[in-house]
Design a protein around this motif. Structure first.
Motif, mmCIF file in Angstrom:
data_model
loop_
_atom_site.group_PDB
_atom_site.id
_atom_site.type_symbol
_atom_site.label_atom_id
_atom_site.label_comp_id
_atom_site.label_asym_id
_atom_site.label_seq_id
_atom_site.Cartn_x
_atom_site.Cartn_y
_atom_site.Cartn_z
ATOM 1 N N CYS A 20 31.770 -36.262 77.501
ATOM 2 C CA CYS A 20 31.444 -35.480 76.303
ATOM 3 C C CYS A 20 32.654 -35.271 75.409
ATOM 4 O O CYS A 20 32.505 -34.997 74.219
ATOM 5 N N TRP A 21 33.846 -35.369 75.948
ATOM 6 C CA TRP A 21 35.040 -35.194 75.117
ATOM 7 C C TRP A 21 35.983 -36.382 75.134
ATOM 8 O O TRP A 21 36.796 -36.534 74.235
ATOM 9 N N ASP A 28 27.291 -30.517 71.568
ATOM 10 C CA ASP A 28 26.014 -30.047 72.126
ATOM 11 C C ASP A 28 25.853 -30.464 73.583
ATOM 12 O O ASP A 28 25.385 -29.673 74.408
ATOM 13 N N GLU A 29 26.241 -31.679 73.891
ATOM 14 C CA GLU A 29 26.164 -32.143 75.277
ATOM 15 C C GLU A 29 27.161 -31.386 76.156
ATOM 16 O O GLU A 29 26.854 -31.029 77.288
ATOM 17 N N PHE A 30 28.364 -31.159 75.630
ATOM 18 C CA PHE A 30 29.402 -30.446 76.377
ATOM 19 C C PHE A 30 28.932 -29.038 76.744
ATOM 20 O O PHE A 30 29.111 -28.586 77.871
ATOM 21 N N ARG A 31 28.306 -28.357 75.781
ATOM 22 C CA ARG A 31 27.846 -26.982 76.002
ATOM 23 C C ARG A 31 26.856 -26.867 77.156
ATOM 24 O O ARG A 31 26.811 -25.839 77.833
ATOM 25 N N GLN A 32 26.076 -27.898 77.387
ATOM 26 C CA GLN A 32 25.049 -27.807 78.433
ATOM 27 C C GLN A 32 25.644 -27.627 79.830
ATOM 28 O O GLN A 32 24.956 -27.196 80.752
ATOM 29 N N TYR A 33 26.921 -27.939 79.984
ATOM 30 C CA TYR A 33 27.571 -27.804 81.288
ATOM 31 C C TYR A 33 28.218 -26.442 81.492
ATOM 32 O O TYR A 33 28.754 -26.177 82.571
ATOM 33 N N LEU A 34 28.182 -25.588 80.480
ATOM 34 C CA LEU A 34 28.901 -24.320 80.531
ATOM 35 C C LEU A 34 27.966 -23.129 80.643
ATOM 36 O O LEU A 34 26.960 -23.053 79.940
#
Length: 70
Positions: A20-21, A28-34
């Motif tokens: 994701c980074w 948006d994809e990164f946020r789903q892991y947090l």
């Protein structure tokens, strides 16, 4: 679920999160892991990053400043 399968699942999740980074900024994809109440202590920021927005902003800043070599 056996230990080996759990380990493989954790590794797959970390790799997906890293993509994701490392392959461009995919917020948006990164946020789903947090977790929404994530807390982090990072060496470049005094105090704590509290909450998903603060954590994501920190990573966004890192991605904008870093040259990522894959």
């Amino acid at each position: 679920m056996e230990i080996q399968q759990r380990s493989e699942d954790v590794i797959a999740t970390i790799r997906a999160m890293n993509r994701c980074w490392t392959e461009g900024w995919h917020e948006d994809e990164f946020r789903q892991y947090l977790h929404s109440d994530v807390v982090a202590i990072v060496p470049t920021t005094p105090g704590r990053l509290e909450g998903q927005d603060a954590y994501v902003a920190g990573w966004r800043g890192f991605c904008e400043a870093a040259e990522i070599l894959v």
